[in-house]
Design a protein around this motif. Structure first.
Motif, PDB file in Angstrom:
ATOM      1  N   ILE A 158       7.724  10.987  -1.193  1.00 45.84           N
ATOM      2  CA  ILE A 158       8.169  10.231  -2.516  1.00 45.84           C
ATOM      3  C   ILE A 158       7.546   8.887  -2.482  1.00 45.84           C
ATOM      4  O   ILE A 158       8.326   8.036  -1.552  1.00 45.84           O
ATOM      5  CB  ILE A 158      10.127  10.150  -1.970  1.00 45.84           C
ATOM      6  CG1 ILE A 158      10.742  11.797  -1.637  1.00 45.84           C
ATOM      7  CG2 ILE A 158      10.713   8.997  -3.373  1.00 45.84           C
ATOM      8  CD1 ILE A 158      11.879  11.590  -1.779  1.00 45.84           C
ATOM      9  N   ASP A 159       7.320   8.021  -3.075  1.00 46.66           N
ATOM     10  CA  ASP A 159       6.946   7.136  -3.640  1.00 46.66           C
ATOM     11  C   ASP A 159       7.961   5.902  -3.826  1.00 46.66           C
ATOM     12  O   ASP A 159       9.230   5.841  -5.641  1.00 46.66           O
ATOM     13  CB  ASP A 159       5.797   6.709  -4.208  1.00 46.66           C
ATOM     14  CG  ASP A 159       5.325   5.222  -4.507  1.00 46.66           C
ATOM     15  OD1 ASP A 159       5.475   4.399  -3.711  1.00 46.66           O
ATOM     16  OD2 ASP A 159       4.544   4.675  -4.967  1.00 46.66           O
ATOM     17  N   CYS A 160       8.976   4.892  -3.132  1.00 46.90           N
ATOM     18  CA  CYS A 160       9.287   4.138  -3.331  1.00 46.90           C
ATOM     19  C   CYS A 160       8.844   2.642  -3.370  1.00 46.90           C
ATOM     20  O   CYS A 160       8.562   2.650  -3.299  1.00 46.90           O
ATOM     21  CB  CYS A 160      10.702   4.461  -2.102  1.00 46.90           C
ATOM     22  SG  CYS A 160      11.367   5.233  -1.820  1.00 46.90           S
ATOM     23  N   GLY A 214       0.492  -1.422   0.326  1.00 53.06           N
ATOM     24  CA  GLY A 214       0.033   0.178   0.331  1.00 53.06           C
ATOM     25  C   GLY A 214       0.733   1.420  -0.157  1.00 53.06           C
ATOM     26  O   GLY A 214       0.135   2.342   0.214  1.00 53.06           O
ATOM     27  N   LYS A 215       2.329   0.850  -0.225  1.00 52.16           N
ATOM     28  CA  LYS A 215       3.274   2.666  -0.637  1.00 52.16           C
ATOM     29  C   LYS A 215       2.165   3.795  -1.379  1.00 52.16           C
ATOM     30  O   LYS A 215       2.356   4.642  -0.475  1.00 52.16           O
ATOM     31  CB  LYS A 215       4.196   2.038  -0.681  1.00 52.16           C
ATOM     32  CG  LYS A 215       5.125   1.471  -0.355  1.00 52.16           C
ATOM     33  CD  LYS A 215       6.362   1.086  -0.665  1.00 52.16           C
ATOM     34  CE  LYS A 215       7.237  -0.510  -1.264  1.00 52.16           C
ATOM     35  NZ  LYS A 215       5.926  -1.699  -1.307  1.00 52.16           N
ATOM     36  N   THR A 216       2.533   3.017  -2.436  1.00 54.43           N
ATOM     37  CA  THR A 216       1.383   3.751  -3.559  1.00 54.43           C
ATOM     38  C   THR A 216       0.458   4.742  -2.911  1.00 54.43           C
ATOM     39  O   THR A 216       0.056   5.601  -3.519  1.00 54.43           O
ATOM     40  CB  THR A 216       1.736   3.793  -5.212  1.00 54.43           C
ATOM     41  OG1 THR A 216       3.205   2.790  -5.034  1.00 54.43           O
ATOM     42  CG2 THR A 216       1.137   4.211  -6.121  1.00 54.43           C
ATOM     43  N   THR A 217      -0.737   3.432  -3.356  1.00 50.28           N
ATOM     44  CA  THR A 217      -1.796   4.091  -2.691  1.00 50.28           C
ATOM     45  C   THR A 217      -1.878   4.851  -1.225  1.00 50.28           C
ATOM     46  O   THR A 217      -2.578   5.647  -1.955  1.00 50.28           O
ATOM     47  CB  THR A 217      -3.102   2.717  -2.038  1.00 50.28           C
ATOM     48  OG1 THR A 217      -2.729   1.863  -2.838  1.00 50.28           O
ATOM     49  CG2 THR A 217      -3.535   2.946  -1.616  1.00 50.28           C
ATOM     50  N   LEU A 271       9.355   7.393  -7.551  1.00 52.82           N
ATOM     51  CA  LEU A 271      10.437   6.137  -7.664  1.00 52.82           C
ATOM     52  C   LEU A 271      10.495   4.431  -8.242  1.00 52.82           C
ATOM     53  O   LEU A 271      11.612   4.521  -8.252  1.00 52.82           O
ATOM     54  CB  LEU A 271      11.774   6.323  -6.408  1.00 52.82           C
ATOM     55  CG  LEU A 271      12.632   8.136  -6.308  1.00 52.82           C
ATOM     56  CD1 LEU A 271      13.378   7.903  -4.413  1.00 52.82           C
ATOM     57  CD2 LEU A 271      12.651   8.949  -7.967  1.00 52.82           C
ATOM     58  N   ASP A 272       9.666   4.635  -8.492  1.00 56.93           N
ATOM     59  CA  ASP A 272       9.146   2.867  -7.956  1.00 56.93           C
ATOM     60  C   ASP A 272       9.338   2.550 -10.464  1.00 56.93           C
ATOM     61  O   ASP A 272       8.284   3.648 -10.703  1.00 56.93           O
ATOM     62  CB  ASP A 272       7.990   2.873  -8.093  1.00 56.93           C
ATOM     63  CG  ASP A 272       7.992   1.176  -7.979  1.00 56.93           C
ATOM     64  OD1 ASP A 272       8.948   0.550  -8.796  1.00 56.93           O
ATOM     65  OD2 ASP A 272       6.661   0.863  -6.947  1.00 56.93           O
ATOM     66  N   PRO A 273       9.983   1.831 -10.552  1.00 59.11           N
ATOM     67  CA  PRO A 273       9.749   1.658 -11.751  1.00 59.11           C
ATOM     68  C   PRO A 273       8.528   1.380 -12.358  1.00 59.11           C
ATOM     69  O   PRO A 273       8.243   1.645 -13.640  1.00 59.11           O
ATOM     70  CB  PRO A 273      11.128   0.416 -12.800  1.00 59.11           C
ATOM     71  CG  PRO A 273      11.639   0.526 -10.967  1.00 59.11           C
ATOM     72  CD  PRO A 273      11.362   1.314 -10.186  1.00 59.11           C
TER      73      PRO A 273
HETATM   74 MG   LIG Z   1       4.117   1.031  -5.185  1.00 54.70          MG
END
Ligand SMILES: [Mg+2]
Ligand SMILES: Nc1ncnc2c1ncn2[C@@H]1O[C@H](COP(=O)(O)OP(=O)(O)OP(=O)(O)O)[C@@H](O)[C@H]1O
Length: 300
Positions: free
Chosen positions: A157-159, A14-17, A38-40
């Motif tokens: 920053i979304d890692c 749930g990092k991006t969410t 920052l996530d491909p």
């Molecule tokens: Mg993510």
């Protein structure tokens, strides 16, 4: 201006969410917010832009990969600020409240940047001895020190789900870290490991002569995808919270409940769930509490 990285080794927690919804809610409360993907996998980017918009407007030259490449390929750093974009749909909503949400987009080729950065340091794990160690780890921190970034109240920053080079540049640039996690046993183990790696990076970095000291503070673990059905949830949660306390990792009181109906397509249309009309009251409550606690804990 505070820089906050949202990170966890574990994928799909749930990092991006969290990044998208927290950012949207802060902007809707009138803050100037910059999100950096920052996530491909670029899920954050695709929360705010359609695939067509991305391919046409961002991919050719306006993703973070181009910026890292300017270091690894030419050793001639580009400016970071020209990569900032203002996604239109969400900004139509938040500008009524005086807020703004900007984004630096990502792309799949960021995978190769990891390899290139590691190669510069000789590709081994004892990189702290390498003369370029500090220069490389400070890439993002130095770029975000430019005057243009002071207009933001917060940079989120979304890692990616790892602790590789790109993630480390985010950690070194951060005042605060937020760690989303599912409330299960494996996740708490993962956080113990993450805590150790963060401590090691900070110590090694601060031990290098001449390096500006860093002190990224873990604001807390946010439990996500919490299922309130089942009587033993609170017992388990208490156990996990106690385990995290043992390793001095704080937790947020606010949690995000599981709601596939809300979050499965939450990026559709360029607006994260937090700003959807007709959001179920319990999910709206979770997101409201989370943003409020985040503001209180980071004093942004
Ligand atoms: Mg993510
Ligand atoms: N509270 C929630 N309830 C239900 N589904 C959720 C919730 N939060 C996130 N999801 C869904 O779970 C999946 C993973 O979420 P997300 O992409 O935010 O995780 P992540 O940690 O960023 O993943 P990755 O490590 O791949 O970057 C997504 O499909 C998302 O829509």
């Amino acid at each position: 201006m505070s820089v906050v990285s949202v990170l966890n080794y574990k994928g799909g927690v749930g990092k991006t969410t969290l990044t998208a919804n927290l950012g949207a809610d802060l902007a809707n409360r009138g803050q100037k917010v910059l999100l950096i993907d920052l996530d491909p996998q670029s899920s954050l980017t695709f929360t705010f832009y359609s695939a067509d918009e991305w391919a046409r407007d961002l991919a050719p030259s306006r993703t973070i990969r181009h910026w890292y490449d300017s270091f690894t390929w030419a050793y001639q750093m580009k400016e970071l600020f020209p990569l900032v974009t203002t996604p239109p749909t969400i900004n139509k909503l938040v500008q009524a409240n005086g807020g703004r949400l900007d984004l630096i987009a990502s792309d799949l080729a960021l995978v190769d940047v990891e390899l290139d950065l590691a190669a510069i340091l000789g590709g081994n794990r004892h990189q702290v001895m390498h003369p370029d160690y500090v220069k490389l780890y400070r890439l993002l921190a130095n770029a975000l020190a430019a005057d243009e970034f002071r207009q933001y109240d917060v940079i989120l920053i979304d890692c990616p789900p790892n602790f590789n080079m790109v993630t480390r540049t985010a950690v070194v640039a951060s005042d605060y870290l937020v760690v989303p996690a599912k409330p299960d046993y494996l996740s708490t183990l993962g956080i113990r490991y993450l805590r150790e790696r963060l401590g090691k990076l900070t110590n090694e970095y601060n031990g290098v002569t001449g390096a500006e000291w860093i002190n990224p503070v873990i604001v807390g673990v946010v439990f996500t995808m919490v299922q309130y059905a089942g009587a033993d949830l609170l017992v388990k949660l208490r156990q996990y919270i106690a385990q995290l306390k043992e390793i001095e990792v704080p937790t947020f009181d606010a949690m995000l409940r599981e709601s596939k109906a809300v979050f499965a397509n939450s990026g559709d249309g360029g607006v994260p769930a937090a700003l959807h009309s007709g959001l179920p009251a319990n999910v709206a409550y979770d997101l409201y509490q989370l943003t409020s606690e985040f503001i209180a804990k980071t004093r942004i």
